[in-house]
Design a protein around this motif. Structure first.
Motif, PDB file in Angstrom:
ATOM      1  N   PHE A  97       0.724  -1.305  -0.029  1.00 64.52           N
ATOM      2  CA  PHE A  97      -0.231  -0.087  -0.083  1.00 64.52           C
ATOM      3  C   PHE A  97       0.856   1.209  -0.064  1.00 64.52           C
ATOM      4  O   PHE A  97       1.836   1.386   0.756  1.00 64.52           O
ATOM      5  CB  PHE A  97      -0.567  -0.126   1.040  1.00 64.52           C
ATOM      6  N   ASN A  98       0.395   2.132  -1.003  1.00 66.94           N
ATOM      7  CA  ASN A  98       1.331   3.139  -0.798  1.00 66.94           C
ATOM      8  C   ASN A  98       0.834   4.974  -0.784  1.00 66.94           C
ATOM      9  O   ASN A  98      -0.357   4.518  -1.468  1.00 66.94           O
ATOM     10  CB  ASN A  98       2.253   3.140  -1.826  1.00 66.94           C
ATOM     11  N   VAL A  99       1.090   5.309   0.070  1.00 66.72           N
ATOM     12  CA  VAL A  99       0.183   6.776  -0.489  1.00 66.72           C
ATOM     13  C   VAL A  99       1.442   7.736  -0.131  1.00 66.72           C
ATOM     14  O   VAL A  99       2.175   7.978   1.175  1.00 66.72           O
ATOM     15  CB  VAL A  99      -0.954   7.082   1.161  1.00 66.72           C
ATOM     16  N   TYR A 100       1.157   8.486  -0.982  1.00 67.51           N
ATOM     17  CA  TYR A 100       2.682   9.974  -0.476  1.00 67.51           C
ATOM     18  C   TYR A 100       3.593   9.234  -0.887  1.00 67.51           C
ATOM     19  O   TYR A 100       4.407   8.034  -1.503  1.00 67.51           O
ATOM     20  CB  TYR A 100       2.166  11.202   0.392  1.00 67.51           C
ATOM     21  N   ASN A 101       4.930   9.534   1.219  1.00 67.57           N
ATOM     22  CA  ASN A 101       6.108   9.045   0.663  1.00 67.57           C
ATOM     23  C   ASN A 101       6.047   7.514   1.754  1.00 67.57           C
ATOM     24  O   ASN A 101       6.797   7.313   2.168  1.00 67.57           O
ATOM     25  CB  ASN A 101       6.490  10.094   1.251  1.00 67.57           C
ATOM     26  N   ARG A 102       4.883   7.321   2.258  1.00 65.92           N
ATOM     27  CA  ARG A 102       5.009   5.833   2.685  1.00 65.92           C
ATOM     28  C   ARG A 102       4.527   4.510   2.066  1.00 65.92           C
ATOM     29  O   ARG A 102       3.813   4.508   1.094  1.00 65.92           O
ATOM     30  CB  ARG A 102       3.711   5.403   3.858  1.00 65.92           C
ATOM     31  N   VAL A 103       5.510   4.065   2.198  1.00 67.47           N
ATOM     32  CA  VAL A 103       5.105   2.406   1.378  1.00 67.47           C
ATOM     33  C   VAL A 103       4.951   0.918   2.206  1.00 67.47           C
ATOM     34  O   VAL A 103       6.324   1.090   3.459  1.00 67.47           O
ATOM     35  CB  VAL A 103       6.185   2.062   0.396  1.00 67.47           C
ATOM     36  N   ASP A 104       4.062   0.296   2.594  1.00 72.88           N
ATOM     37  CA  ASP A 104       3.868  -0.871   3.708  1.00 72.88           C
ATOM     38  C   ASP A 104       3.954  -1.750   2.823  1.00 72.88           C
ATOM     39  O   ASP A 104       3.022  -1.896   1.763  1.00 72.88           O
ATOM     40  CB  ASP A 104       2.558  -0.582   4.940  1.00 72.88           C
ATOM     41  N   VAL A 105       4.663  -2.957   3.147  1.00 67.82           N
ATOM     42  CA  VAL A 105       5.121  -3.748   2.060  1.00 67.82           C
ATOM     43  C   VAL A 105       4.209  -5.336   3.761  1.00 67.82           C
ATOM     44  O   VAL A 105       5.000  -5.216   3.832  1.00 67.82           O
ATOM     45  CB  VAL A 105       5.892  -4.078   1.808  1.00 67.82           C
ATOM     46  N   ARG A 106       3.699  -6.450   2.701  1.00 60.52           N
ATOM     47  CA  ARG A 106       3.053  -6.991   3.761  1.00 60.52           C
ATOM     48  C   ARG A 106       3.761  -8.255   3.143  1.00 60.52           C
ATOM     49  O   ARG A 106       3.715  -8.573   1.676  1.00 60.52           O
ATOM     50  CB  ARG A 106       1.731  -7.497   3.553  1.00 60.52           C
ATOM     51  N   LEU A 107       4.485  -9.002   2.752  1.00 65.64           N
ATOM     52  CA  LEU A 107       5.097 -10.682   1.881  1.00 65.64           C
ATOM     53  C   LEU A 107       3.854 -11.463   3.210  1.00 65.64           C
ATOM     54  O   LEU A 107       4.271 -11.771   4.081  1.00 65.64           O
ATOM     55  CB  LEU A 107       6.421 -10.320   2.454  1.00 65.64           C
ATOM     56  N   THR A 108       3.437 -12.310   2.029  1.00 69.37           N
ATOM     57  CA  THR A 108       2.818 -13.833   2.251  1.00 69.37           C
ATOM     58  C   THR A 108       3.101 -14.829   1.021  1.00 69.37           C
ATOM     59  O   THR A 108       2.738 -14.543  -0.060  1.00 69.37           O
ATOM     60  CB  THR A 108       1.272 -13.485   2.691  1.00 69.37           C
ATOM     61  N   THR A 109       2.998 -16.166   1.396  1.00 59.69           N
ATOM     62  CA  THR A 109       3.051 -16.858   0.855  1.00 59.69           C
ATOM     63  C   THR A 109       2.070 -17.539  -0.075  1.00 59.69           C
ATOM     64  O   THR A 109       1.258 -18.242   0.899  1.00 59.69           O
ATOM     65  CB  THR A 109       4.247 -17.892   0.885  1.00 59.69           C
ATOM     66  N   HIS A 110       1.156 -17.175  -1.217  1.00 57.40           N
ATOM     67  CA  HIS A 110      -0.263 -17.169  -1.243  1.00 57.40           C
ATOM     68  C   HIS A 110      -0.456 -19.268  -1.955  1.00 57.40           C
ATOM     69  O   HIS A 110      -1.585 -20.043  -1.215  1.00 57.40           O
ATOM     70  CB  HIS A 110      -0.818 -16.701  -2.037  1.00 57.40           C
ATOM     71  N   ASP A 111       0.771 -19.619  -1.807  1.00 58.88           N
ATOM     72  CA  ASP A 111       0.481 -20.934  -2.687  1.00 58.88           C
ATOM     73  C   ASP A 111       0.604 -21.762  -1.441  1.00 58.88           C
ATOM     74  O   ASP A 111       0.354 -22.957  -1.584  1.00 58.88           O
ATOM     75  CB  ASP A 111       2.188 -20.928  -3.381  1.00 58.88           C
ATOM     76  N   ALA A 112       1.459 -21.381  -0.205  1.00 58.38           N
ATOM     77  CA  ALA A 112       1.430 -21.563   1.628  1.00 58.38           C
ATOM     78  C   ALA A 112       0.615 -21.750   2.299  1.00 58.38           C
ATOM     79  O   ALA A 112       0.296 -21.888   3.007  1.00 58.38           O
ATOM     80  CB  ALA A 112       2.553 -21.795   2.005  1.00 58.38           C
ATOM     81  N   GLY A 113      -0.423 -20.437   1.827  1.00 62.71           N
ATOM     82  CA  GLY A 113      -1.491 -20.311   3.362  1.00 62.71           C
ATOM     83  C   GLY A 113      -0.786 -19.035   4.559  1.00 62.71           C
ATOM     84  O   GLY A 113      -0.536 -19.625   5.372  1.00 62.71           O
ATOM     85  N   GLY A 114       0.304 -19.605   3.797  1.00 68.62           N
ATOM     86  CA  GLY A 114       1.122 -18.928   4.489  1.00 68.62           C
ATOM     87  C   GLY A 114       2.484 -17.712   4.575  1.00 68.62           C
ATOM     88  O   GLY A 114       2.442 -17.920   3.725  1.00 68.62           O
ATOM     89  N   LEU A 115       3.226 -18.385   5.906  1.00 70.98           N
ATOM     90  CA  LEU A 115       4.728 -17.891   5.038  1.00 70.98           C
ATOM     91  C   LEU A 115       5.682 -18.904   5.314  1.00 70.98           C
ATOM     92  O   LEU A 115       5.562 -19.575   5.854  1.00 70.98           O
ATOM     93  CB  LEU A 115       5.351 -16.689   6.949  1.00 70.98           C
ATOM     94  N   SER A 116       6.404 -18.367   4.578  1.00 71.61           N
ATOM     95  CA  SER A 116       7.487 -19.034   3.676  1.00 71.61           C
ATOM     96  C   SER A 116       8.735 -18.752   3.760  1.00 71.61           C
ATOM     97  O   SER A 116       8.681 -17.574   3.899  1.00 71.61           O
ATOM     98  CB  SER A 116       6.848 -19.824   2.265  1.00 71.61           C
ATOM     99  N   ALA A 117      10.252 -19.341   3.569  1.00 71.69           N
ATOM    100  CA  ALA A 117      11.260 -19.496   2.870  1.00 71.69           C
ATOM    101  C   ALA A 117      10.898 -17.908   1.939  1.00 71.69           C
ATOM    102  O   ALA A 117      12.077 -17.438   2.327  1.00 71.69           O
ATOM    103  CB  ALA A 117      12.014 -20.251   2.953  1.00 71.69           C
ATOM    104  N   ARG A 118      10.797 -17.864   1.437  1.00 70.88           N
ATOM    105  CA  ARG A 118      10.693 -17.045   0.135  1.00 70.88           C
ATOM    106  C   ARG A 118      10.276 -15.902   0.774  1.00 70.88           C
ATOM    107  O   ARG A 118      10.556 -14.367  -0.089  1.00 70.88           O
ATOM    108  CB  ARG A 118       9.507 -17.077  -1.183  1.00 70.88           C
ATOM    109  N   ASP A 119       8.868 -15.712   1.452  1.00 72.59           N
ATOM    110  CA  ASP A 119       8.911 -14.285   2.058  1.00 72.59           C
ATOM    111  C   ASP A 119      10.513 -13.882   3.092  1.00 72.59           C
ATOM    112  O   ASP A 119      10.734 -12.336   2.436  1.00 72.59           O
ATOM    113  CB  ASP A 119       7.995 -14.311   3.009  1.00 72.59           C
ATOM    114  N   VAL A 120      10.737 -14.573   3.680  1.00 70.65           N
ATOM    115  CA  VAL A 120      12.083 -14.083   4.484  1.00 70.65           C
ATOM    116  C   VAL A 120      13.199 -13.533   2.925  1.00 70.65           C
ATOM    117  O   VAL A 120      14.034 -12.601   3.389  1.00 70.65           O
ATOM    118  CB  VAL A 120      12.241 -15.089   5.259  1.00 70.65           C
TER     119      VAL A 120
END
Ligand SMILES: C[C@H](O)[C@H](O)[C@H]1CNC2=NC(N)=NC(=O)C2=N1
Length: 92
Positions: A61-84
């Motif tokens: 999500f971006n608004v002006y000078n801010r970027v919020d980044v969320r990482l998750t692995t859809h193919d795993a239904g959660g957090l994977s080594a790819r996110d790290v």
């Protein structure tokens, strides 16, 4: 779902090496602040190239000078080594 999800212990360990990143439901999140929109968008462009190379894509999500980044692995239904790996690459 060929990609394995990380265990709670693995996530805690990974976050020690990723200051600024916080655990959220099914993923990790970090907020970045830049001088202005151009710098924020330049960052997003660099991350887009990293993501494409890794075939792993952020929810963000971006608004002006801010970027919020969320990482998750859809193919795993959660957090994977790819996110790290992507979080580490983004911070580098
Ligand atoms: C077909 C393609 O490799 C997959 O859809 C990839 C693309 N990018 C992805 N990005 C993320 N964040 N999670 C995924 O599961 C994912 N899967």
């Amino acid at each position: 779902m060929a990609i394995p999800r990380l265990t709670d212990a693995e996530i805690e360990l990974a976050l020690v090496a990723l200051p600024g990143w916080n655990r959220v439901s099914e993923g990790i999140e970090r907020s970045y602040k830049f001088a202005d929109f151009m710098h924020a968008f330049a960052f997003m462009t660099r991350v887009a190239l990293l993501a494409e190379k890794a075939d792993h894509h952020p929810e963000w999500f971006n608004v002006y000078n801010r970027v919020d980044v969320r990482l998750t692995t859809h193919d795993a239904g959660g957090l994977s080594a790819r996110d790290v790996a992507l979080a580490t690459a983004i911070d580098a």
